[in-house]
Scaffold this active site. Structure first.
Site, PDB file in Angstrom:
ATOM      1  CG  ASP A  66     -45.462  14.301  15.436  1.00 52.58           C
ATOM      2  OD1 ASP A  66     -45.597  15.607  15.946  1.00 52.58           O
ATOM      3  OD2 ASP A  66     -45.692  14.021  14.471  1.00 52.58           O
ATOM      4  CD  GLU A 138     -43.279  15.609  19.184  1.00 52.06           C
ATOM      5  OE1 GLU A 138     -43.888  16.609  18.642  1.00 52.06           O
ATOM      6  OE2 GLU A 138     -42.281  15.130  18.694  1.00 52.06           O
TER       7      GLU A 138
END
Length: 249
Positions: A66, A138
């Protein structure tokens, strides 16, 4: 932990290993530490069902990915749009890294086929769950970063994400007229003029064409279902042209 130990049995290992091999060939990425790749696709439900095995789920990789994704996207946008305000850059980045966008990318790259799920999660349709797919994307970015560094992540994004930005896939969150105005005012170039060139099509399916000019020189032409949309597309073309010229100076 060996690659083999990440799966229930030898047969499953061979099947998954072949899937991951083809996956890496398809995306032109070869992991040095394939354990990281497998971990990126391992859901916590799979780990919970195999507590006696030293499996690791993808949640920590998701956390890292992320941050890496936000950094690389931010760097790209900062360089590509020198006239864009901090607020607009933030909105555009948010549109790129939001769940629907990541899910779309995960579908495009068939990430769902590779995910290791627990039986319960599998039975309830977890493989197609948007949040799960976004998390896996992610986690993959995090795994790639750990395996090969930031440059490898940027190379991957250049192949699969940046072209979508260039093609205007996220233009719905961008106000090109305001950006163009700021760019022109910053350099004191003059006043922009927008002109509707033509309207065509039936009333229920109207199409407009517009241009934007500066001191008599047409900088961009665009079309759209409304005058506003046509002007936005004209401004987008003009902005791209001016930014390209600016970067060459």
């Amino acid at each position: 932990m060996s690659k083999h130990s990440h799966f229930r049995d030898k047969k499953m290992f061979q099947k998954k290993a072949e899937q991951f091999k083809k996956f890496q060939e398809r995306i032109s990425v070869q992991f040095q530490n394939e354990k990281l790749l497998y971990q990126a696709f391992t859901h916590s439900s799979y780990v919970n069902e195999h507590r006696k095995k030293p499996y690791e789920d993808n949640e920590r990789l998701e956390f890292l990915g992320d941050a890496v994704l936000e950094l690389t996207i931010s760097q790209f946008l900062y360089a590509k749009y020198p006239a864009m305000s901090e607020g607009d850059l933030t909105k555009l980045r948010a549109a790129i890294v939001c769940e629907p966008s990541l899910v779309s990318l995960a579908h495009e790259l068939s990430f769902g086929e590779l995910v290791l799920l627990g039986k319960g999660e599998e039975m309830t349709g977890g493989r197609k769950r948007p949040a799960l797919l976004a998390d896996v994307f992610e986690a993959f970015i995090g795994a790639l970063y750990l395996d090969q560094g930031l440059e490898a992540v940027v190379t991957f994004l250049k192949a699969y994400v940046f072209p979508k930005i260039d093609d205007g896939a996220f233009s719905h969150v961008m106000d090109f007229k305001s950006q163009l105005q700021e760019f022109v005012q910053r350099d004191g170039r003059g006043i922009l003029e927008y002109k509707i060139l033509q309207e065509k099509g039936p009333a229920h399916n109207r199409e407009f064409e517009a241009n934007v000019s500066l001191k008599g020189e047409v900088l961009g032409v665009g079309s759209g279902r409304s005058k506003k949309e046509a002007e936005q597309h004209a401004a987008q073309e003009a902005l791209a042209k001016l930014q390209k010229h600016h970067m060459k100076q």
